[in-house]
Design a protein around this motif. Structure first.
Motif, mmCIF file in Angstrom:
data_model
loop_
_atom_site.group_PDB
_atom_site.id
_atom_site.type_symbol
_atom_site.label_atom_id
_atom_site.label_comp_id
_atom_site.label_asym_id
_atom_site.label_seq_id
_atom_site.Cartn_x
_atom_site.Cartn_y
_atom_site.Cartn_z
ATOM 1 N N GLY A 1 0.821 -1.204 0.000
ATOM 2 C CA GLY A 1 0.000 0.000 0.000
ATOM 3 C C GLY A 1 0.858 1.257 0.000
ATOM 4 N N GLY A 2 0.552 2.174 -0.901
ATOM 5 C CA GLY A 2 1.282 3.431 -1.025
ATOM 6 C C GLY A 2 2.388 3.406 -2.060
ATOM 7 N N GLU A 3 2.784 2.214 -2.529
ATOM 8 C CA GLU A 3 3.877 2.113 -3.501
ATOM 9 C C GLU A 3 3.495 2.693 -4.860
ATOM 10 N N ALA A 4 2.253 2.534 -5.281
ATOM 11 C CA ALA A 4 1.847 3.071 -6.584
ATOM 12 C C ALA A 4 2.046 4.591 -6.609
ATOM 13 N N ALA A 5 1.610 5.260 -5.559
ATOM 14 C CA ALA A 5 1.785 6.712 -5.499
ATOM 15 C C ALA A 5 3.263 7.078 -5.406
ATOM 16 N N ARG A 6 4.001 6.356 -4.588
ATOM 17 C CA ARG A 6 5.429 6.652 -4.436
ATOM 18 C C ARG A 6 6.172 6.503 -5.758
ATOM 19 N N LEU A 7 5.768 5.523 -6.544
ATOM 20 C CA LEU A 7 6.425 5.271 -7.833
ATOM 21 C C LEU A 7 5.822 6.082 -8.980
ATOM 22 N N GLY A 8 4.760 6.813 -8.700
ATOM 23 C CA GLY A 8 4.116 7.615 -9.745
ATOM 24 C C GLY A 8 3.327 6.779 -10.736
ATOM 25 N N LEU A 9 2.828 5.625 -10.304
ATOM 26 C CA LEU A 9 2.067 4.750 -11.199
ATOM 27 C C LEU A 9 0.608 5.175 -11.214
ATOM 28 N N SER A 10 0.097 5.421 -12.407
ATOM 29 C CA SER A 10 -1.288 5.827 -12.577
ATOM 30 C C SER A 10 -1.781 5.289 -13.916
ATOM 31 N N PRO A 11 -3.095 5.299 -14.136
ATOM 32 C CA PRO A 11 -3.606 4.799 -15.406
ATOM 33 C C PRO A 11 -2.887 5.446 -16.591
ATOM 34 N N GLY A 12 -2.579 4.588 -17.557
ATOM 35 C CA GLY A 12 -1.820 5.023 -18.728
ATOM 36 C C GLY A 12 -0.377 4.549 -18.701
ATOM 37 N N ALA A 13 0.140 4.225 -17.509
ATOM 38 C CA ALA A 13 1.497 3.674 -17.423
ATOM 39 C C ALA A 13 1.509 2.331 -18.149
ATOM 40 N N ILE A 14 2.657 1.952 -18.680
ATOM 41 C CA ILE A 14 2.735 0.686 -19.408
ATOM 42 C C ILE A 14 3.810 -0.209 -18.811
ATOM 43 N N MET A 15 3.595 -1.524 -18.966
ATOM 44 C CA MET A 15 4.511 -2.507 -18.422
ATOM 45 C C MET A 15 4.857 -3.511 -19.508
ATOM 46 N N ALA A 16 6.135 -3.785 -19.669
ATOM 47 C CA ALA A 16 6.571 -4.845 -20.574
ATOM 48 C C ALA A 16 6.574 -6.156 -19.802
ATOM 49 N N HIS A 17 6.003 -7.188 -20.405
ATOM 50 C CA HIS A 17 6.002 -8.512 -19.790
ATOM 51 C C HIS A 17 5.755 -9.539 -20.888
ATOM 52 N N PRO A 18 6.435 -10.674 -20.834
ATOM 53 C CA PRO A 18 6.244 -11.666 -21.888
ATOM 54 C C PRO A 18 4.834 -12.252 -21.957
ATOM 55 N N ALA A 19 4.021 -12.120 -20.911
ATOM 56 C CA ALA A 19 2.652 -12.623 -20.952
ATOM 57 C C ALA A 19 1.736 -11.741 -21.789
ATOM 58 N N VAL A 20 2.159 -10.517 -22.054
ATOM 59 C CA VAL A 20 1.374 -9.615 -22.905
ATOM 60 C C VAL A 20 1.602 -10.034 -24.356
ATOM 61 N N PRO A 21 0.536 -10.256 -25.121
ATOM 62 C CA PRO A 21 0.733 -10.587 -26.534
ATOM 63 C C PRO A 21 1.592 -9.512 -27.206
ATOM 64 N N GLN A 22 2.774 -9.894 -27.636
ATOM 65 C CA GLN A 22 3.768 -8.929 -28.092
ATOM 66 C C GLN A 22 3.342 -8.161 -29.337
ATOM 67 N N ALA A 23 2.507 -8.742 -30.158
ATOM 68 C CA ALA A 23 2.063 -8.061 -31.381
ATOM 69 C C ALA A 23 1.236 -6.816 -31.076
ATOM 70 N N ARG A 24 0.594 -6.788 -29.913
ATOM 71 C CA ARG A 24 -0.219 -5.605 -29.563
ATOM 72 C C ARG A 24 0.236 -4.933 -28.275
ATOM 73 N N ALA A 25 1.400 -5.310 -27.777
ATOM 74 C CA ALA A 25 1.923 -4.749 -26.537
ATOM 75 C C ALA A 25 2.234 -3.259 -26.681
ATOM 76 N N ALA A 26 1.820 -2.494 -25.686
ATOM 77 C CA ALA A 26 2.155 -1.069 -25.675
ATOM 78 C C ALA A 26 3.659 -0.870 -25.532
ATOM 79 N N LEU A 27 4.323 -1.803 -24.862
ATOM 80 C CA LEU A 27 5.783 -1.784 -24.687
ATOM 81 C C LEU A 27 6.281 -3.214 -24.871
ATOM 82 N N PRO A 28 6.587 -3.600 -26.110
ATOM 83 C CA PRO A 28 7.048 -4.983 -26.349
ATOM 84 C C PRO A 28 8.331 -5.277 -25.582
ATOM 85 N N CYS A 29 8.479 -6.546 -25.212
ATOM 86 C CA CYS A 29 9.706 -6.988 -24.567
ATOM 87 C C CYS A 29 10.845 -6.916 -25.569
ATOM 88 N N GLN A 30 12.020 -6.597 -25.092
ATOM 89 C CA GLN A 30 13.192 -6.490 -25.960
ATOM 90 C C GLN A 30 13.969 -7.766 -25.979
#
Length: 108
Positions: free
Chosen positions: A79-108
Motif C-alpha cells: 500500500g502506497g507504492e503506486a503513489a510513491r512510484l508515480g504509477l497511474s492509469p496510462g502507465a505501461i509494463m513490458a512482460h512476456p505474458a502480454v501478446p507482443q504483437a499488440r503490446a504497448a511496450l514490447p519486450c526487448q
C-alpha cells in the motif's frame, strides 16, 4: 495472504489466460495493498490504492464507466507504492505474458 509486511520492489503478479473482467478482495490479507489492473496491451487501466486489510468487499478491476473492463494482469504491491512510484492509469509494463504483437511496450 497472511503476510505482515511486503518490502518495496516486491509484489505478486496474477496473469489470466485471457483478458476478462476481474475483482479481488482482501480476505486473509493483513497489510494494505495497492492493486494495479492491466489490460491485454500491458497498459495500467485502474489503480485501487490502499486496499483495506481483511476486507471482503470486492475490488473491481475497472473504474466505473470503463467501456473495456477486461484485464489480463493484476499486480499487487505494498500500500502506497503506486503513489510513491508515480504509477497511474496510462502507465505501461513490458512482460512476456502480454501478446507482443499488440503490446504497448514490447519486450526487448
Amino acid at each position: 495472504m497472511f503476510r505482515r509486511e511486503l518490502p518495496a520492489g516486491q509484489g505478486m503478479l496474477f496473469i489470466y489466460e485471457q483478458p476478462q473482467p476481474v475483482s479481488f478482495w482482501m480476505r486473509n490479507t493483513l497489510i494494505p495493498l495497492d492493486m494495479l489492473f492491466l489490460d491485454a496491451t500491458g497498459t495500467l487501466r485502474h489503480v485501487h490504492a490502499q486496499a483495506r486489510p481483511l476486507d471482503e468487499t470486492p475490488v473491481p478491476g475497472a473504474a466505473p464507466g470503463d467501456r473495456n473492463p477486461d484485464r489480463l494482469m493484476v499486480l499487487e504491491i505494498a500500500g502506497g507504492e503506486a503513489a510513491r512510484l508515480g504509477l497511474s492509469p496510462g502507465a505501461i509494463m513490458a512482460h512476456p505474458a502480454v501478446p507482443q504483437a499488440r503490446a504497448a511496450l514490447p519486450c526487448q
